[in-house]
Motif scaffolding. Structure first.
Motif, mmCIF file in Angstrom:
data_model
loop_
_atom_site.group_PDB
_atom_site.id
_atom_site.type_symbol
_atom_site.label_atom_id
_atom_site.label_comp_id
_atom_site.label_asym_id
_atom_site.label_seq_id
_atom_site.Cartn_x
_atom_site.Cartn_y
_atom_site.Cartn_z
ATOM 1 N N GLY A 1 0.947 -1.158 0.179
ATOM 2 C CA GLY A 1 0.155 0.045 0.037
ATOM 3 C C GLY A 1 0.796 1.093 0.066
ATOM 4 O O GLY A 1 0.810 2.063 0.705
ATOM 5 N N THR B 1 2.443 4.610 -1.323
ATOM 6 C CA THR B 1 2.185 5.592 -2.038
ATOM 7 C C THR B 1 3.447 6.166 -2.796
ATOM 8 O O THR B 1 4.491 6.048 -2.214
ATOM 9 C CB THR B 1 1.732 6.972 -1.206
ATOM 10 N N ARG C 1 10.338 9.176 -2.076
ATOM 11 C CA ARG C 1 10.713 7.926 -2.383
ATOM 12 C C ARG C 1 11.025 7.456 -3.804
ATOM 13 O O ARG C 1 11.778 6.836 -4.139
ATOM 14 C CB ARG C 1 9.444 7.139 -2.253
ATOM 15 N N THR D 1 2.848 8.351 4.870
ATOM 16 C CA THR D 1 2.486 9.757 4.352
ATOM 17 C C THR D 1 1.354 10.214 5.361
ATOM 18 O O THR D 1 1.295 11.267 5.301
ATOM 19 C CB THR D 1 1.813 9.472 2.940
ATOM 20 N N ASP E 1 -4.551 5.722 6.178
ATOM 21 C CA ASP E 1 -5.011 5.715 4.747
ATOM 22 C C ASP E 1 -6.507 4.998 4.806
ATOM 23 O O ASP E 1 -6.800 4.390 5.586
ATOM 24 C CB ASP E 1 -4.493 4.606 3.925
HETATM 25 N N1 GLN Z 1 0.044 4.764 1.868
HETATM 26 C C1 GLN Z 1 0.849 4.961 3.132
HETATM 27 C C2 GLN Z 1 2.124 5.371 2.606
HETATM 28 O O1 GLN Z 1 2.765 4.852 1.649
HETATM 29 C C3 GLN Z 1 0.848 4.028 4.130
HETATM 30 C C4 GLN Z 1 1.154 2.762 3.592
HETATM 31 C C5 GLN Z 1 1.306 1.699 4.823
HETATM 32 O O2 GLN Z 1 1.134 2.146 6.270
HETATM 33 N N2 GLN Z 1 1.385 0.387 4.498
HETATM 34 O O3 GLN Z 1 3.107 5.871 3.286
#
Ligand code: GLN
Length: 234
Positions: A76, A78, A83, A128, A171
Protein backbone atom coordinates in the motif's frame (compact mmCIF):
# COMPACT_ATOMS: atom_id res chain seq x y z
CA UNK A 1 9.83 -23.93 -14.65
CA UNK A 2 11.58 -23.44 -17.95
CA UNK A 3 11.46 -26.34 -20.37
CA UNK A 4 14.61 -27.83 -21.87
CA UNK A 5 16.40 -25.45 -24.18
CA UNK A 6 14.71 -22.29 -22.83
CA UNK A 7 16.22 -20.03 -20.27
CA UNK A 8 14.59 -20.37 -16.89
CA UNK A 9 12.57 -17.32 -15.89
CA UNK A 10 14.22 -15.34 -13.12
CA UNK A 11 12.63 -15.61 -9.70
CA UNK A 12 11.81 -12.66 -7.49
CA UNK A 13 10.85 -12.09 -3.86
CA UNK A 14 8.68 -9.33 -2.42
CA UNK A 15 8.40 -7.54 0.89
CA UNK A 16 5.35 -6.31 2.72
CA UNK A 17 4.34 -4.96 6.15
CA UNK A 18 1.31 -6.75 7.63
CA UNK A 19 -1.04 -4.86 9.95
CA UNK A 20 -2.47 -2.74 7.11
CA UNK A 21 -5.84 -4.40 6.43
CA UNK A 22 -7.22 -5.21 3.92
CA UNK A 23 -3.99 -4.69 1.93
CA UNK A 24 -1.84 -7.01 4.05
CA UNK A 25 -2.49 -8.71 7.36
CA UNK A 26 -1.96 -11.99 9.22
CA UNK A 27 -4.93 -14.35 9.51
CA UNK A 28 -4.34 -17.57 11.44
CA UNK A 29 -0.60 -17.04 10.98
CA UNK A 30 -1.02 -16.63 7.23
CA UNK A 31 -0.20 -13.54 5.21
CA UNK A 32 -3.29 -12.45 3.26
CA UNK A 33 -4.75 -9.35 1.64
CA UNK A 34 -5.40 -7.38 -1.53
CA UNK A 35 -1.71 -6.62 -2.14
CA UNK A 36 -0.79 -10.26 -1.62
CA UNK A 37 -3.37 -11.56 -4.13
CA UNK A 38 -2.82 -8.72 -6.59
CA UNK A 39 0.97 -8.90 -6.63
CA UNK A 40 0.96 -12.69 -7.07
CA UNK A 41 -1.61 -12.38 -9.88
CA UNK A 42 0.53 -9.71 -11.58
CA UNK A 43 3.72 -11.80 -11.34
CA UNK A 44 1.91 -14.83 -12.76
CA UNK A 45 1.26 -12.75 -15.91
CA UNK A 46 5.02 -12.23 -16.37
CA UNK A 47 8.04 -14.40 -17.15
CA UNK A 48 9.16 -14.08 -13.56
CA UNK A 49 8.59 -16.80 -10.98
CA UNK A 50 7.49 -15.78 -7.50
CA UNK A 51 9.75 -16.91 -4.67
CA UNK A 52 7.67 -15.68 -1.74
CA UNK A 53 7.15 -12.95 0.82
CA UNK A 54 9.31 -11.38 3.51
CA UNK A 55 7.74 -9.31 6.28
CA UNK A 56 9.15 -6.01 7.57
CA UNK A 57 8.07 -2.95 9.50
CA UNK A 58 6.87 -0.44 6.92
CA UNK A 59 9.82 1.92 7.32
CA UNK A 60 12.31 -0.93 6.67
CA UNK A 61 10.87 -1.85 3.27
CA UNK A 62 12.78 0.65 1.12
CA UNK A 63 16.16 -0.20 2.75
CA UNK A 64 15.36 -3.93 2.29
CA UNK A 65 14.72 -3.29 -1.40
CA UNK A 66 17.81 -1.18 -2.03
CA UNK A 67 19.96 -3.72 -0.09
CA UNK A 68 18.71 -6.51 -2.39
CA UNK A 69 16.98 -8.41 0.43
CA UNK A 70 13.81 -8.30 -1.67
CA UNK A 71 13.09 -7.45 -5.31
CA UNK A 72 9.79 -5.62 -4.95
CA UNK A 73 7.56 -3.93 -2.37
CA UNK A 74 3.79 -4.52 -2.19
CA UNK A 75 2.63 -2.60 0.87
CA UNK A 76 0.00 0.00 0.00
CA UNK A 77 2.94 2.27 -0.65
CA UNK A 78 2.14 5.74 -1.95
CA UNK A 79 4.08 6.89 -4.99
CA UNK A 80 5.68 10.19 -4.02
CA UNK A 81 8.59 12.38 -5.03
CA UNK A 82 10.70 11.66 -1.97
CA UNK A 83 10.55 7.88 -2.42
CA UNK A 84 10.96 8.26 -6.17
CA UNK A 85 14.48 9.56 -5.54
CA UNK A 86 15.50 6.19 -4.04
CA UNK A 87 13.32 3.60 -5.77
CA UNK A 88 11.06 3.24 -8.80
CA UNK A 89 7.36 2.53 -8.81
CA UNK A 90 5.09 0.60 -11.14
CA UNK A 91 1.97 2.21 -12.53
CA UNK A 92 -0.58 3.00 -9.81
CA UNK A 93 -2.98 0.26 -8.73
CA UNK A 94 -5.07 1.97 -6.02
CA UNK A 95 -5.99 5.46 -4.77
CA UNK A 96 -6.34 6.80 -1.26
CA UNK A 97 -6.67 9.86 0.96
CA UNK A 98 -5.87 10.12 4.66
CA UNK A 99 -8.52 9.55 7.33
CA UNK A 100 -8.50 11.08 10.79
CA UNK A 101 -9.68 8.24 13.03
CA UNK A 102 -11.04 8.76 16.56
CA UNK A 103 -12.67 6.64 19.28
CA UNK A 104 -16.28 5.75 18.58
CA UNK A 105 -17.54 7.05 21.97
CA UNK A 106 -18.26 10.46 20.41
CA UNK A 107 -16.42 12.50 23.08
CA UNK A 108 -14.12 14.00 20.46
CA UNK A 109 -15.39 14.62 16.92
CA UNK A 110 -12.94 16.83 15.04
CA UNK A 111 -14.06 18.21 11.68
CA UNK A 112 -10.75 19.64 10.49
CA UNK A 113 -7.04 19.49 11.30
CA UNK A 114 -7.25 22.63 13.45
CA UNK A 115 -9.65 20.78 15.78
CA UNK A 116 -6.71 18.51 16.68
CA UNK A 117 -5.01 21.42 18.48
CA UNK A 118 -3.16 20.25 21.60
CA UNK A 119 -4.27 16.65 21.20
CA UNK A 120 -1.93 13.63 21.15
CA UNK A 121 -1.98 12.22 17.59
CA UNK A 122 -0.58 8.93 16.25
CA UNK A 123 0.61 7.54 12.91
CA UNK A 124 2.88 4.81 11.63
CA UNK A 125 6.57 5.61 11.15
CA UNK A 126 7.67 6.50 7.65
CA UNK A 127 4.16 6.87 6.20
CA UNK A 128 2.40 9.63 4.35
CA UNK A 129 0.02 9.78 7.35
CA UNK A 130 3.05 10.69 9.45
CA UNK A 131 3.87 13.27 6.77
CA UNK A 132 0.47 14.93 7.26
CA UNK A 133 1.05 15.08 11.02
CA UNK A 134 4.59 16.45 10.64
CA UNK A 135 3.76 18.95 7.88
CA UNK A 136 0.32 20.16 8.96
CA UNK A 137 0.22 19.76 12.73
CA UNK A 138 3.58 19.55 14.50
CA UNK A 139 4.94 22.94 15.50
CA UNK A 140 1.57 24.52 14.77
CA UNK A 141 -1.51 22.79 16.21
CA UNK A 142 0.45 20.30 18.30
CA UNK A 143 3.89 20.14 19.88
CA UNK A 144 6.52 17.68 18.73
CA UNK A 145 5.99 15.42 21.75
CA UNK A 146 2.26 15.24 21.06
CA UNK A 147 3.08 13.25 17.92
CA UNK A 148 3.30 9.51 18.71
CA UNK A 149 5.10 7.48 16.03
CA UNK A 150 4.34 3.73 15.96
CA UNK A 151 6.13 0.82 14.29
CA UNK A 152 2.80 -0.23 12.84
CA UNK A 153 -0.78 0.99 12.60
CA UNK A 154 -2.19 -1.86 14.70
CA UNK A 155 -0.28 -0.44 17.69
CA UNK A 156 -1.44 3.09 16.84
CA UNK A 157 -5.11 2.05 16.71
CA UNK A 158 -4.67 0.08 19.94
CA UNK A 159 -3.28 3.18 21.64
CA UNK A 160 -6.22 5.20 20.29
CA UNK A 161 -8.60 2.68 21.86
CA UNK A 162 -6.63 2.89 25.13
CA UNK A 163 -6.92 6.67 25.15
CA UNK A 164 -3.19 7.34 24.80
CA UNK A 165 -3.77 9.30 21.59
CA UNK A 166 -6.97 11.09 20.53
CA UNK A 167 -6.60 10.62 16.77
CA UNK A 168 -4.71 8.46 14.25
CA UNK A 169 -3.94 9.59 10.70
CA UNK A 170 -4.14 6.61 8.34
CA UNK A 171 -5.10 5.71 4.76
CA UNK A 172 -8.89 5.77 4.20
CA UNK A 173 -9.44 2.14 3.08
CA UNK A 174 -7.47 0.89 6.10
CA UNK A 175 -9.34 3.24 8.44
CA UNK A 176 -12.62 1.84 7.08
CA UNK A 177 -11.44 -1.70 7.83
CA UNK A 178 -10.39 -0.86 11.39
CA UNK A 179 -13.71 0.96 11.89
CA UNK A 180 -15.58 -2.25 11.03
CA UNK A 181 -13.69 -4.37 13.56
CA UNK A 182 -12.86 -2.00 16.40
CA UNK A 183 -14.57 0.75 18.43
CA UNK A 184 -13.13 3.53 16.24
CA UNK A 185 -14.54 5.69 13.45
CA UNK A 186 -13.50 8.12 10.74
CA UNK A 187 -14.01 11.70 11.96
CA UNK A 188 -13.11 13.28 8.61
CA UNK A 189 -11.04 12.73 5.49
CA UNK A 190 -8.03 14.86 4.62
CA UNK A 191 -7.66 14.77 0.85
CA UNK A 192 -4.16 13.85 -0.32
CA UNK A 193 -4.95 12.16 -3.65
CA UNK A 194 -2.39 9.39 -3.12
CA UNK A 195 -1.74 6.55 -5.54
CA UNK A 196 -0.26 3.21 -4.52
CA UNK A 197 2.37 1.48 -6.64
CA UNK A 198 4.66 -1.54 -6.27
CA UNK A 199 8.23 -0.52 -5.44
CA UNK A 200 11.13 -1.76 -7.58
CA UNK A 201 14.87 -0.97 -7.60
CA UNK A 202 15.82 1.90 -9.92
CA UNK A 203 18.21 -0.36 -11.88
CA UNK A 204 15.52 -3.00 -12.44
CA UNK A 205 13.72 -1.50 -15.44
CA UNK A 206 12.99 -4.95 -16.85
CA UNK A 207 11.06 -5.95 -13.75
CA UNK A 208 9.24 -2.60 -13.63
CA UNK A 209 8.00 -2.96 -17.20
CA UNK A 210 7.12 -6.63 -16.71
CA UNK A 211 5.04 -5.73 -13.64
CA UNK A 212 3.34 -2.89 -15.55
CA UNK A 213 2.38 -5.30 -18.36
CA UNK A 214 1.25 -7.80 -15.73
CA UNK A 215 -0.89 -5.14 -14.09
CA UNK A 216 -2.57 -4.31 -17.42
CA UNK A 217 -3.19 -7.99 -18.08
CA UNK A 218 -4.73 -8.45 -14.61
CA UNK A 219 -7.03 -5.46 -15.24
CA UNK A 220 -8.02 -6.69 -18.69
CA UNK A 221 -8.78 -10.23 -17.54
CA UNK A 222 -11.24 -9.01 -14.91
CA UNK A 223 -9.04 -10.37 -12.13
CA UNK A 224 -8.37 -6.88 -10.72
CA UNK A 225 -12.13 -6.30 -10.44
CA UNK A 226 -12.59 -9.67 -8.70
CA UNK A 227 -9.90 -8.83 -6.17
CA UNK A 228 -11.33 -5.39 -5.34
CA UNK A 229 -14.72 -7.10 -4.85
CA UNK A 230 -13.14 -9.71 -2.61
CA UNK A 231 -11.19 -7.31 -0.39
CA UNK A 232 -13.13 -4.04 -0.49
CA UNK A 233 -16.59 -5.25 -1.54
CA UNK A 234 -16.52 -2.59 -4.26
N1 GLN B 1 0.11 4.69 1.97
C1 GLN B 1 0.88 5.05 3.11
C2 GLN B 1 2.31 5.31 2.70
O1 GLN B 1 2.70 4.94 1.64
C3 GLN B 1 0.83 3.99 4.21
C4 GLN B 1 1.34 2.65 3.78
C5 GLN B 1 1.39 1.61 4.89
O2 GLN B 1 1.31 1.96 6.07
N2 GLN B 1 1.55 0.37 4.53
O3 GLN B 1 3.07 5.88 3.43
Amino acid sequence: NGSAGTEQAPSITAGTAPGFPPFEMKEGGELVGFDIDLFEAVVSETEYRFDGWSEFEFDSLIPALTNNNIDAIAAGMTINEKRDQTIDFTDPYYSSDQAIVVREDGDFSPGSLSDLADRPVGAQKGTTGEGVVQDELVGDEISENQYNAYDNYVLAIQDLQNGNVDAVVIDVPVAETFAKNRPVEIAFVYETGEKFGFGVRTDDDELTSALNSGLSAVRESGRYEELTQKWFGE
